[in-house]
Design a protein around this motif. Structure first.
Motif, PDB file in Angstrom:
ATOM      1  N   ARG A  13      -1.613  -0.580   5.971  1.00 57.89           N
ATOM      2  CA  ARG A  13      -0.773  -1.222   6.986  1.00 57.89           C
ATOM      3  C   ARG A  13       0.610  -0.591   7.152  1.00 57.89           C
ATOM      4  NH1 ARG A  13       0.910  -7.589   7.131  1.00 57.89           N
ATOM      5  NH2 ARG A  13       2.005  -7.484   9.105  1.00 57.89           N
ATOM      6  N   PHE A  14       1.204  -0.111   6.044  1.00 60.70           N
ATOM      7  CA  PHE A  14       2.622   0.265   6.090  1.00 60.70           C
ATOM      8  C   PHE A  14       2.950   1.697   5.661  1.00 60.70           C
ATOM      9  CE2 PHE A  14       2.802  -4.408   5.377  1.00 60.70           C
ATOM     10  CZ  PHE A  14       3.502  -4.758   6.517  1.00 60.70           C
ATOM     11  N   ALA A  15       1.976   2.488   5.289  1.00 58.87           N
ATOM     12  CA  ALA A  15       2.280   3.832   4.768  1.00 58.87           C
ATOM     13  C   ALA A  15       3.083   4.667   5.760  1.00 58.87           C
ATOM     14  CB  ALA A  15       1.003   4.557   4.374  1.00 58.87           C
ATOM     15  N   ASP A  16       2.700   4.671   7.006  1.00 57.92           N
ATOM     16  CA  ASP A  16       3.414   5.466   8.007  1.00 57.92           C
ATOM     17  C   ASP A  16       4.849   4.973   8.188  1.00 57.92           C
ATOM     18  OD1 ASP A  16       1.196   7.066   8.413  1.00 57.92           O
ATOM     19  OD2 ASP A  16       0.509   5.931  10.154  1.00 57.92           O
ATOM     20  N   ASP A  17       5.023   3.653   8.240  1.00 59.77           N
ATOM     21  CA  ASP A  17       6.368   3.089   8.384  1.00 59.77           C
ATOM     22  C   ASP A  17       7.240   3.444   7.182  1.00 59.77           C
ATOM     23  OD1 ASP A  17       5.580   1.901  10.765  1.00 59.77           O
ATOM     24  OD2 ASP A  17       5.106  -0.013   9.803  1.00 59.77           O
ATOM     25  N   ALA A  18       6.680   3.309   5.982  1.00 62.86           N
ATOM     26  CA  ALA A  18       7.447   3.605   4.770  1.00 62.86           C
ATOM     27  C   ALA A  18       7.858   5.072   4.743  1.00 62.86           C
ATOM     28  CB  ALA A  18       6.637   3.248   3.526  1.00 62.86           C
ATOM     29  N   GLY A  19       6.944   5.956   5.101  1.00 69.42           N
ATOM     30  CA  GLY A  19       7.258   7.379   5.145  1.00 69.42           C
ATOM     31  C   GLY A  19       8.348   7.686   6.168  1.00 69.42           C
ATOM     32  N   ALA A  20       8.256   7.065   7.326  1.00 71.37           N
ATOM     33  CA  ALA A  20       9.262   7.284   8.374  1.00 71.37           C
ATOM     34  C   ALA A  20      10.641   6.780   7.950  1.00 71.37           C
ATOM     35  CB  ALA A  20       8.831   6.603   9.671  1.00 71.37           C
ATOM     36  N   LEU A  21      10.663   5.777   7.078  1.00 73.99           N
ATOM     37  CA  LEU A  21      11.935   5.229   6.596  1.00 73.99           C
ATOM     38  C   LEU A  21      12.436   5.939   5.329  1.00 73.99           C
ATOM     39  CD1 LEU A  21      11.216   1.453   7.214  1.00 73.99           C
ATOM     40  CD2 LEU A  21      12.857   2.896   8.439  1.00 73.99           C
ATOM     41  N   GLY A  22      11.699   6.956   4.878  1.00 76.43           N
ATOM     42  CA  GLY A  22      12.152   7.756   3.747  1.00 76.43           C
ATOM     43  C   GLY A  22      11.781   7.239   2.372  1.00 76.43           C
ATOM     44  N   TRP A  23      10.890   6.264   2.293  1.00 79.76           N
ATOM     45  CA  TRP A  23      10.446   5.774   0.984  1.00 79.76           C
ATOM     46  C   TRP A  23       9.627   6.865   0.312  1.00 79.76           C
ATOM     47  CZ3 TRP A  23      11.555   1.217  -1.492  1.00 79.76           C
ATOM     48  CH2 TRP A  23      12.264   0.272  -0.757  1.00 79.76           C
ATOM     49  N   THR A  24       9.951   7.167  -0.941  1.00 79.08           N
ATOM     50  CA  THR A  24       9.234   8.209  -1.677  1.00 79.08           C
ATOM     51  C   THR A  24       8.082   7.596  -2.469  1.00 79.08           C
ATOM     52  OG1 THR A  24      10.563   8.017  -3.694  1.00 79.08           O
ATOM     53  CG2 THR A  24      11.391   9.506  -1.947  1.00 79.08           C
ATOM     54  N   THR A  25       7.171   8.444  -2.893  1.00 82.72           N
ATOM     55  CA  THR A  25       6.056   7.993  -3.729  1.00 82.72           C
ATOM     56  C   THR A  25       6.576   7.345  -4.996  1.00 82.72           C
ATOM     57  OG1 THR A  25       4.661   9.753  -2.845  1.00 82.72           O
ATOM     58  CG2 THR A  25       3.939   8.728  -4.896  1.00 82.72           C
ATOM     59  N   ALA A  26       7.597   7.930  -5.612  1.00 83.09           N
ATOM     60  CA  ALA A  26       8.155   7.367  -6.839  1.00 83.09           C
ATOM     61  C   ALA A  26       8.808   6.008  -6.591  1.00 83.09           C
ATOM     62  CB  ALA A  26       9.161   8.334  -7.462  1.00 83.09           C
ATOM     63  N   GLN A  27       9.461   5.831  -5.457  1.00 83.94           N
ATOM     64  CA  GLN A  27      10.077   4.535  -5.155  1.00 83.94           C
ATOM     65  C   GLN A  27       9.024   3.456  -4.936  1.00 83.94           C
ATOM     66  OE1 GLN A  27      12.439   5.796  -1.816  1.00 83.94           O
ATOM     67  NE2 GLN A  27      14.301   5.877  -3.054  1.00 83.94           N
ATOM     68  N   LEU A  28       7.865   3.836  -4.505  1.00 86.76           N
ATOM     69  CA  LEU A  28       6.792   2.877  -4.260  1.00 86.76           C
ATOM     70  C   LEU A  28       5.868   2.715  -5.459  1.00 86.76           C
ATOM     71  CD1 LEU A  28       5.905   4.040  -0.660  1.00 86.76           C
ATOM     72  CD2 LEU A  28       7.114   1.938  -1.289  1.00 86.76           C
ATOM     73  N   PHE A  29       5.504   3.816  -6.098  1.00 85.41           N
ATOM     74  CA  PHE A  29       4.501   3.811  -7.161  1.00 85.41           C
ATOM     75  C   PHE A  29       5.021   4.434  -8.452  1.00 85.41           C
ATOM     76  CE2 PHE A  29       2.163   4.016  -3.116  1.00 85.41           C
ATOM     77  CZ  PHE A  29       1.332   2.921  -3.257  1.00 85.41           C
ATOM     78  N   GLY A  30       6.323   4.354  -8.686  1.00 83.52           N
ATOM     79  CA  GLY A  30       6.912   5.020  -9.840  1.00 83.52           C
ATOM     80  C   GLY A  30       6.797   4.238 -11.142  1.00 83.52           C
TER      81      GLY A  30
END
Length: 88
Positions: A13-30
């Motif tokens: 649902r949100f991967a594209d939005d999170a990427g566009a807002l600059g959320w990194t993999t570590a910030q999400l799944f760190g």
């Protein structure tokens, strides 16, 4: 909701939005690079909560009952959980 189910729903649902807002993999799944999930100050938003995400904002992931802010003092960025080896 189980953590892996919530994470997959987030990605759908949100991967594209999170990427566009600059959320990194570590910030999400760190996780902490040496201690994994034992250090909560290094955990990414989706590692801390097993709740479903309801919104993604520039500095906040909103869950059903709480939220995670990436701009809070004291939060350290870990390594993506897939890169965790437990070795110092």
């Amino acid at each position: 909701m189980r953590s892996n189910t919530a994470a997959l729903a987030f990605l759908d649902r949100f991967a594209d939005d999170a990427g566009a807002l600059g959320w990194t993999t570590a910030q999400l799944f760190g996780v902490h690079p040496e201690l994994g999930v034992l250090r909560s100050d290094y955990r990414g938003a989706l590692v801390l909560s097993g709740e479903a995400v309801t919104a993604v904002e520039p500095n906040r992931i909103v869950f059903e009952r709480t939220h995670y802010r990436r701009d809070m003092p004291g939060i350290s960025e870990g390594v993506p959980i897939g890169a965790f080896t437990g070795e110092g």
